[in-house]
Design a protein around this motif. Structure first.
Motif, PDB file in Angstrom:
ATOM      1  N   GLN A  95     -84.797  91.847  25.130  1.00 10.94           N
ATOM      2  CA  GLN A  95     -86.071  91.865  24.401  1.00 10.94           C
ATOM      3  C   GLN A  95     -86.085  92.896  23.271  1.00 10.94           C
ATOM      4  OE1 GLN A  95     -89.549  93.504  26.283  1.00 10.94           O
ATOM      5  NE2 GLN A  95     -88.325  94.215  28.006  1.00 10.94           N
ATOM      6  N   PHE A  96     -85.202  93.903  23.373  1.00  9.74           N
ATOM      7  CA  PHE A  96     -85.214  94.921  22.326  1.00  9.74           C
ATOM      8  C   PHE A  96     -84.400  94.508  21.104  1.00  9.74           C
ATOM      9  CE2 PHE A  96     -85.711  97.187  26.396  1.00  9.74           C
ATOM     10  CZ  PHE A  96     -87.037  97.555  26.218  1.00  9.74           C
ATOM     11  N   VAL A  97     -83.516  93.515  21.274  1.00  8.04           N
ATOM     12  CA  VAL A  97     -82.657  93.140  20.145  1.00  8.04           C
ATOM     13  C   VAL A  97     -83.026  91.787  19.539  1.00  8.04           C
ATOM     14  CG1 VAL A  97     -80.690  94.524  20.841  1.00  8.04           C
ATOM     15  CG2 VAL A  97     -80.951  92.228  21.756  1.00  8.04           C
ATOM     16  N   LEU A  98     -83.745  90.952  20.317  1.00  7.21           N
ATOM     17  CA  LEU A  98     -84.001  89.594  19.824  1.00  7.21           C
ATOM     18  C   LEU A  98     -85.000  89.605  18.675  1.00  7.21           C
ATOM     19  CD1 LEU A  98     -84.276  87.363  23.000  1.00  7.21           C
ATOM     20  CD2 LEU A  98     -82.514  87.317  21.247  1.00  7.21           C
ATOM     21  N   PRO A  99     -84.800  88.716  17.679  1.00 11.85           N
ATOM     22  CA  PRO A  99     -85.815  88.536  16.656  1.00 11.85           C
ATOM     23  C   PRO A  99     -87.076  87.932  17.272  1.00 11.85           C
ATOM     24  CG  PRO A  99     -83.829  87.251  16.162  1.00 11.85           C
ATOM     25  CD  PRO A  99     -83.634  87.859  17.495  1.00 11.85           C
ATOM     26  N   GLU A 100     -88.182  88.049  16.568  1.00 16.44           N
ATOM     27  CA  GLU A 100     -89.488  87.715  17.121  1.00 16.44           C
ATOM     28  C   GLU A 100     -89.547  86.306  17.696  1.00 16.44           C
ATOM     29  OE1 GLU A 100     -92.613  88.486  14.361  1.00 16.44           O
ATOM     30  OE2 GLU A 100     -94.077  87.505  15.660  1.00 16.44           O
ATOM     31  N   TYR A 101     -89.007  85.317  16.957  1.00 21.78           N
ATOM     32  CA  TYR A 101     -89.115  83.928  17.400  1.00 21.78           C
ATOM     33  C   TYR A 101     -88.389  83.714  18.727  1.00 21.78           C
ATOM     34  CZ  TYR A 101     -88.427  78.924  17.634  1.00 21.78           C
ATOM     35  OH  TYR A 101     -88.397  77.617  18.061  1.00 21.78           O
ATOM     36  N   HIS A 102     -87.144  84.191  18.794  1.00 24.69           N
ATOM     37  CA  HIS A 102     -86.346  83.974  20.001  1.00 24.69           C
ATOM     38  C   HIS A 102     -86.869  84.788  21.180  1.00 24.69           C
ATOM     39  CE1 HIS A 102     -83.453  81.554  17.816  1.00 24.69           C
ATOM     40  NE2 HIS A 102     -83.604  82.411  16.825  1.00 24.69           N
ATOM     41  N   HIS A 103     -87.499  85.907  20.876  1.00 23.76           N
ATOM     42  CA  HIS A 103     -88.166  86.726  21.872  1.00 23.76           C
ATOM     43  C   HIS A 103     -89.232  85.888  22.578  1.00 23.76           C
ATOM     44  CE1 HIS A 103     -91.039  89.834  23.197  1.00 23.76           C
ATOM     45  NE2 HIS A 103     -89.969  90.599  23.331  1.00 23.76           N
ATOM     46  N   GLY A 104     -90.049  85.195  21.784  1.00 17.76           N
ATOM     47  CA  GLY A 104     -91.097  84.335  22.354  1.00 17.76           C
ATOM     48  C   GLY A 104     -90.507  83.175  23.145  1.00 17.76           C
ATOM     49  N   VAL A 105     -89.434  82.577  22.591  1.00 19.22           N
ATOM     50  CA  VAL A 105     -88.804  81.432  23.266  1.00 19.22           C
ATOM     51  C   VAL A 105     -88.288  81.853  24.632  1.00 19.22           C
ATOM     52  CG1 VAL A 105     -86.769  79.943  23.253  1.00 19.22           C
ATOM     53  CG2 VAL A 105     -88.183  80.142  21.201  1.00 19.22           C
ATOM     54  N   LEU A 106     -87.633  83.025  24.682  1.00 19.18           N
ATOM     55  CA  LEU A 106     -87.005  83.441  25.933  1.00 19.18           C
ATOM     56  C   LEU A 106     -88.052  83.719  27.010  1.00 19.18           C
ATOM     57  CD1 LEU A 106     -84.251  83.755  27.087  1.00 19.18           C
ATOM     58  CD2 LEU A 106     -84.270  86.163  26.488  1.00 19.18           C
ATOM     59  N   ALA A 107     -89.199  84.286  26.607  1.00 16.98           N
ATOM     60  CA  ALA A 107     -90.274  84.519  27.580  1.00 16.98           C
ATOM     61  C   ALA A 107     -90.698  83.192  28.199  1.00 16.98           C
ATOM     62  CB  ALA A 107     -91.453  85.194  26.896  1.00 16.98           C
ATOM     63  N   ARG A 108     -90.858  82.170  27.349  1.00 19.39           N
ATOM     64  CA  ARG A 108     -91.270  80.860  27.835  1.00 19.39           C
ATOM     65  C   ARG A 108     -90.187  80.240  28.721  1.00 19.39           C
ATOM     66  NH1 ARG A 108     -95.469  77.499  25.256  1.00 19.39           N
ATOM     67  NH2 ARG A 108     -95.727  79.235  23.824  1.00 19.39           N
ATOM     68  N   VAL A 109     -88.936  80.380  28.273  1.00 21.88           N
ATOM     69  CA  VAL A 109     -87.820  79.796  29.029  1.00 21.88           C
ATOM     70  C   VAL A 109     -87.723  80.426  30.422  1.00 21.88           C
ATOM     71  CG1 VAL A 109     -85.304  79.758  29.170  1.00 21.88           C
ATOM     72  CG2 VAL A 109     -86.441  78.981  27.099  1.00 21.88           C
ATOM     73  N   MET A 110     -87.981  81.735  30.499  1.00 23.65           N
ATOM     74  CA  MET A 110     -87.879  82.387  31.809  1.00 23.65           C
ATOM     75  C   MET A 110     -88.927  81.841  32.776  1.00 23.65           C
ATOM     76  SD  MET A 110     -86.678  86.326  31.307  1.00 23.65           S
ATOM     77  CE  MET A 110     -87.857  86.798  30.065  1.00 23.65           C
TER      78      MET A 110
ATOM     79  N   THR B 124    -101.440  89.207  26.328  1.00 22.33           N
ATOM     80  CA  THR B 124    -101.328  88.442  25.093  1.00 22.33           C
ATOM     81  C   THR B 124    -100.369  89.144  24.126  1.00 22.33           C
ATOM     82  OG1 THR B 124    -103.223  89.568  24.162  1.00 22.33           O
ATOM     83  CG2 THR B 124    -103.641  87.508  25.325  1.00 22.33           C
ATOM     84  N   GLN B 125     -99.998  90.384  24.448  1.00 18.42           N
ATOM     85  CA  GLN B 125     -99.017  91.112  23.639  1.00 18.42           C
ATOM     86  C   GLN B 125     -97.616  90.598  23.948  1.00 18.42           C
ATOM     87  OE1 GLN B 125     -99.503  93.435  21.240  1.00 18.42           O
ATOM     88  NE2 GLN B 125    -101.667  92.889  21.526  1.00 18.42           N
ATOM     89  N   PRO B 126     -96.814  90.269  22.937  1.00 16.31           N
ATOM     90  CA  PRO B 126     -95.481  89.706  23.193  1.00 16.31           C
ATOM     91  C   PRO B 126     -94.629  90.553  24.129  1.00 16.31           C
ATOM     92  CG  PRO B 126     -96.002  89.549  20.884  1.00 16.31           C
ATOM     93  CD  PRO B 126     -97.126  90.308  21.512  1.00 16.31           C
ATOM     94  N   ALA B 127     -94.622  91.878  23.945  1.00 13.27           N
ATOM     95  CA  ALA B 127     -93.730  92.723  24.749  1.00 13.27           C
ATOM     96  C   ALA B 127     -94.162  92.696  26.219  1.00 13.27           C
ATOM     97  CB  ALA B 127     -93.739  94.142  24.225  1.00 13.27           C
ATOM     98  N   THR B 128     -95.474  92.838  26.467  1.00 18.23           N
ATOM     99  CA  THR B 128     -95.972  92.811  27.842  1.00 18.23           C
ATOM    100  C   THR B 128     -95.713  91.449  28.458  1.00 18.23           C
ATOM    101  OG1 THR B 128     -97.788  94.051  26.868  1.00 18.23           O
ATOM    102  CG2 THR B 128     -97.938  93.546  29.216  1.00 18.23           C
ATOM    103  N   ARG B 129     -95.927  90.416  27.649  1.00 22.70           N
ATOM    104  CA  ARG B 129     -95.738  89.056  28.138  1.00 22.70           C
ATOM    105  C   ARG B 129     -94.288  88.826  28.549  1.00 22.70           C
ATOM    106  NH1 ARG B 129     -98.423  84.649  24.610  1.00 22.70           N
ATOM    107  NH2 ARG B 129     -96.836  85.101  23.061  1.00 22.70           N
ATOM    108  N   TYR B 130     -93.384  89.322  27.694  1.00 22.69           N
ATOM    109  CA  TYR B 130     -91.962  89.160  27.989  1.00 22.69           C
ATOM    110  C   TYR B 130     -91.622  89.871  29.296  1.00 22.69           C
ATOM    111  CZ  TYR B 130     -86.917  89.062  27.270  1.00 22.69           C
ATOM    112  OH  TYR B 130     -85.577  88.840  27.415  1.00 22.69           O
ATOM    113  N   THR B 131     -92.135  91.101  29.438  1.00 21.92           N
ATOM    114  CA  THR B 131     -91.808  91.866  30.639  1.00 21.92           C
ATOM    115  C   THR B 131     -92.377  91.186  31.876  1.00 21.92           C
ATOM    116  OG1 THR B 131     -91.976  93.790  29.244  1.00 21.92           O
ATOM    117  CG2 THR B 131     -91.801  94.179  31.589  1.00 21.92           C
ATOM    118  N   ALA B 132     -93.588  90.643  31.767  1.00 25.96           N
ATOM    119  CA  ALA B 132     -94.192  89.954  32.913  1.00 25.96           C
ATOM    120  C   ALA B 132     -93.353  88.734  33.290  1.00 25.96           C
ATOM    121  CB  ALA B 132     -95.619  89.535  32.582  1.00 25.96           C
ATOM    122  N   ALA B 133     -92.931  87.956  32.286  1.00 25.11           N
ATOM    123  CA  ALA B 133     -92.111  86.767  32.553  1.00 25.11           C
ATOM    124  C   ALA B 133     -90.791  87.178  33.183  1.00 25.11           C
ATOM    125  CB  ALA B 133     -91.861  85.996  31.260  1.00 25.11           C
TER     126      ALA B 133
END
Lengths: 321, 293
Positions: free
Chosen positions: A25-40, A162-171
């Protein structure tokens, strides 16, 4: 036994995957960051499906109902009962568990082809129910869970999902928990019995195991995991609609698991990730997305019935769980 | 309109549904009965039949009856050909393994649907009925074409019954259905029987679709409802039983027609699907079938 010697590489591999996903999550560009959260989150759905299809050998064509049980369980509790996020997540799990128990008790009376058709029909009933009670569910159109309702404070801590970083961590957290739980289940005595049932149900029964009870537990656990994915999807992405209950969402986890490799713990995330990007990349050239899905299903079942990880396990890494 | 005529209208509509359903379900039932393959793409063969009927009648022009009759011949032939290719290329290689074939036919479903969407488009398009004649009843006028669908379906079902029970082809099919290996040992070309049955099943769906397309427009998503209803009919009627299929189609068609007229169609579908799932759970041989060996 090679299985026992394989314990260390197995745990090391899973720890590495979990850690790697966290660091990504620290290296991915914004778009792929969102995709990976959804994929998880979707991979959690696939892992729940894999427990039943891959390990127990029960091909269900109705898992959309468990995913959407979690989706609606959590979504409706927030929207109409005014529950906060965590109890709503629990409500999603409870609805999924109850539905899993009822469907399991009924559908497990059948085997083989009848099991597939029965699960598909129950899922179709569930889909029609979400359409019929459109006053609450808004049917096809669905409803959006407002942003303020997707925030939570635990003690002094405050999380805004709703924050991308929190969302990613939750996923990531949900994915990691479910991955570890799946790993422990398939390495447990119960998991071994499930595999034995897949290989030869008669013999398992003859050895004194209660096949029905073990399968029922597998259905309920699978339903709970899928419901967890659904509830998390509702909370993290804020949209609840009956599309998620349609036949297509029963087929997708099957496709993801087939692609990644049935009966492998890491197959579901791999399959989900691959498929998501295949569709994403090809959609730049063509809108014929269903064509890709259909072709992938046929090619996989014809030439790679064991999927990516299943093939790797057969050829090189026999210890993969 | 008072209750009596309303019920009559619902019954007539139900009979038309039943007529189309019986043909479609017979195709599904044959494929399952003989090959033990659950063809999830069956509804898409139905859809393809309707779309091709539109293509043929539009390309031909002229009097609607000529185009329609030509479509009645050409469309099932093309659909049968596509089914034959799919069977040879995919199902045979899978050795008719039940789970693998289900996944593969799901794949076919998506491919056919996407092909229709790409080449035919998302619109629903009508086909002219071959004739327009209204039968005047004391309470309302009713389309003569709709009644002719019922007639055509009855004729085709009688033909199917004749072929299955009185001819050599039927005998070979029944022998394969009863015991594949013994049939093979007696010199029946089981492999070719399978290919033929799969094509025939698809053609029956296509014929049903050509018959229905003048009263229900051709659309790329039209295959799902016939698929689910055919499953329901085949399950209630008992797999591979012609008589059961006809009885169940009439039962489902009539109740669907009547419930949809008086109640919400979604509710009707919901109850029907739930009941059928429970039939499958508690009486897997169907309401009219006998216990399998």
């Amino acid at each position: 036994m090679s299985r026992d010697r394989a314990t260390l590489p197995t745990y090391a591999l899973h720890a590495a995957v979990i850690l790697g996903l966290f660091l990504l999550q620290f290296v991915l560009p914004e778009y792929h960051h969102g995709v990976l959260a959804r994929v998880m989150v979707l991979a959690v759905f696939a892992m729940g499906y894999n427990l039943l299809f891959g390990y127990t050998g029960l091909l269900s064509l109705g898992h959309a109902m468990f995913f959407s049980a979690g989706l609606y369980g959590a979504g409706l509790a927030i929207e109409h009962l005014g529950w906060s996020m965590l109890p709503a997540f629990g409500a999603g799990l409870a609805v999924g568990a109850l539905l899993g128990l009822v469907i399991g008790l009924l559908a497990l009376r059948t085997t083989g082809v009848a099991f597939m058709i029965v699960t598909m029909m129950f899922a179709q009933v569930f889909y029609l129910v979400t359409l019929y009670f459109a006053d609450w569910t808004h049917g096809d159109e669905g409803f959006v869970i407002a942003q303020p309702l997707r925030q939570v404070s635990i003690g002094n801590l405050y999380f805004d999902l709703t924050q991308p970083a929190t969302r990613y961590t939750a996923a990531w957290l949900l994915f990691s928990i479910v991955l570890i739980v799946t790993l422990l289940i398939v390495r447990s005595a119960h998991g071994r019995v499930l595999i034995a049932i897949r290989e030869n149900e008669e013999r398992t029964r003859m050895l004194g195991y209660d096949a029905f009870a073990n399968k029922l537990v597998a259905v309920v656990v699978s339903a709970i995991i899928c419901a967890a994915a659904g509830a998390a999807y509702a909370i993290l992405f804020g949209y609840v609609g009956s599309t998620f209950a349609s036949v297509q969402y029963s087929i997708l986890p099957l496709l993801w698991v087939l692609l990644g490799g049935g009966a492998t713990t890491l197959g579901p995330i791999l399959g989900t990730l691959f498929m998501y990007y295949i569709v994403d990349i090809t959609s730049a050239f063509t809108s014929a997305y269903l064509f890709i899905v259909g072709l992938a299903l046929i090619l996989l079942v014809l030439f790679f019935p064991k999927g990516v990880l299943g093939t790797i396990r057969d050829r090189w890494l026999g210890w993969l769980p | 309109m008072s209750f009596g005529p309303h019920l009559l209208l619902a019954t007539l509509e139900g009979l038309v549904t039943a007529a189309v359903l019986a043909l479609t379900a017979l195709g599904l039932s044959l494929v399952f009965g003989v090959m033990r393959v659950v063809n999830v793409a069956h509804g898409e063969f139905f859809m393809l039949g309707a779309v091709l009927a539109w293509a043929v009648t539009t390309a031909l022009g002229g009097h609607p009856a000529i185009g329609f009759l030509l479509a009645l011949v050409v469309s099932p032939l093309i659909v049968g050909g596509i089914a034959l290719v799919a069977e040879r290329l995919v199902l045979r290689r899978l050795n008719y393994n039940p789970e693998a074939t289900i996944v593969a036919t799901i794949g076919m479903l998506y491919i056919l649907q996407q092909a229709a969407l790409t080449f035919y488009g998302p619109e629903a398009r009508p086909v002219e009925p071959p004739f327009n004649y209204r039968i005047l009843l004391p309470w309302f006028g009713y389309s003569g074409y709709k009644l002719s669908i019922v007639g055509a379906s009855i004729l085709l079902m009688i033909a199917a019954w004749f072929v299955l029970t009185k001819t050599r082809i039927g005998l070979v099919m029944r022998a394969t259905q009863y015991d594949r290996e013994t049939a093979q040992a007696f010199g029946i070309p089981v492999d070719r029987v399978y290919a033929g049955v799969f094509a025939l099943g698809a053609m029956l769906a296509a014929v049903a679709a050509v018959l229905v397309v003048p009263i229900q427009q051709a659309h790329y998503l039209m295959g799902l409802d016939p698929l689910l209803l055919s499953f329901i009919v085949v399950i209630i009627g008992g797999l591979g039983s012609l008589r059961g299929t006809v009885v169940a189609a009439v039962l489902i068609g009539l109740s669907d027609g009547i419930i949809s007229v008086f109640f919400s169609p979604t509710l009707a579908k919901m109850i029907a699907t739930l009941l059928v799932a429970l039939v499958l759970v508690f009486r897997p041989q169907g309401l009219f079938g006998t216990v399998a060996r």
